[in-house]
Write a protein that holds these residues in place. Structure first.
Motif, short mmCIF file in Angstrom:
data_model
loop_
_atom_site.label_atom_id
_atom_site.label_comp_id
_atom_site.label_asym_id
_atom_site.label_seq_id
_atom_site.Cartn_x
_atom_site.Cartn_y
_atom_site.Cartn_z
N ASP A 81 0.83 -1.21 0.00
CA ASP A 81 0.00 0.00 0.00
C ASP A 81 0.87 1.26 0.00
O ASP A 81 0.52 2.26 -0.64
CB ASP A 81 -0.93 0.01 1.22
CG ASP A 81 -1.98 -1.08 1.15
OD1 ASP A 81 -2.55 -1.30 0.07
OD2 ASP A 81 -2.22 -1.73 2.19
N CYS A 84 2.08 1.80 -3.55
CA CYS A 84 0.99 2.36 -4.37
C CYS A 84 0.79 3.84 -4.06
O CYS A 84 0.61 4.66 -4.97
CB CYS A 84 -0.30 1.58 -4.15
SG CYS A 84 -0.25 -0.10 -4.78
N ARG A 100 -2.36 -1.32 -7.51
CA ARG A 100 -3.43 -1.56 -6.53
C ARG A 100 -4.25 -2.79 -6.92
O ARG A 100 -4.58 -3.61 -6.07
CB ARG A 100 -4.35 -0.35 -6.41
CG ARG A 100 -3.79 0.74 -5.55
CD ARG A 100 -4.83 1.83 -5.29
NE ARG A 100 -4.15 2.99 -4.77
CZ ARG A 100 -3.82 4.07 -5.49
NH1 ARG A 100 -4.14 4.14 -6.77
NH2 ARG A 100 -3.18 5.07 -4.94
#
Length: 129
Positions: A81, A84, A100
């Motif tokens: 995460d 991203c 993602r």
């Protein structure tokens, strides 16, 4: 100074990172490049070395941004995460969205694999009774 979160720690005593530790292996870069080209296409050593520098710098750039986010949040582990987020923050929105989707699918597969492994372990334990 940005902390080297998860770094290999394979630099010399002066804090300078060796080129072999800074760059992706050129054979891997060449293999990836060949996948997109026609089968009979050739890639020059110069092209491979140029791409090796570019992709290594790109990875460092994105990872550095993600690492800084983690440092501010007092976390030591950079996760998918964070990568991203860094991609989007740095203006690579198209890549961020693709990553993602990949990360979501990867996590789904991990859950499926873990469930299958647990079921197999339970079945093996029942057979042993």
């Amino acid at each position: 100074m940005v902390d080297n979160i998860g770094g290999s720690g394979s630099s010399n005593n002066e804090g300078i990172i060796k080129e072999q530790d800074r760059l992706l292996p050129i054979a891997n870069v060449g293999r990836i490049m060949k996948q997109i080209l026609p089968q009979n296409a050739k890639i020059s050593k110069e092209a491979k070395e140029t791409m090796q520098e570019c992709v290594s710098e790109y990875i460092s750039f994105v990872t550095s941004e993600a690492s800084e986010k983690c440092r501010k949040e007092r976390r030591k582990t950079v996760n998918g995460d964070d990568i991203c987020w860094a991609l989007a923050t740095l203006g690579f929105d198209d890549y961020a969205e693709g990553m993602r989707r990949y990360l979501h699918r990867y996590r789904e597969l991990e859950v499926d694999n873990n469930n299958n492994n647990n079921n197999n372990n339970n079945n093996n334990q029942e057979r042993g009774k």
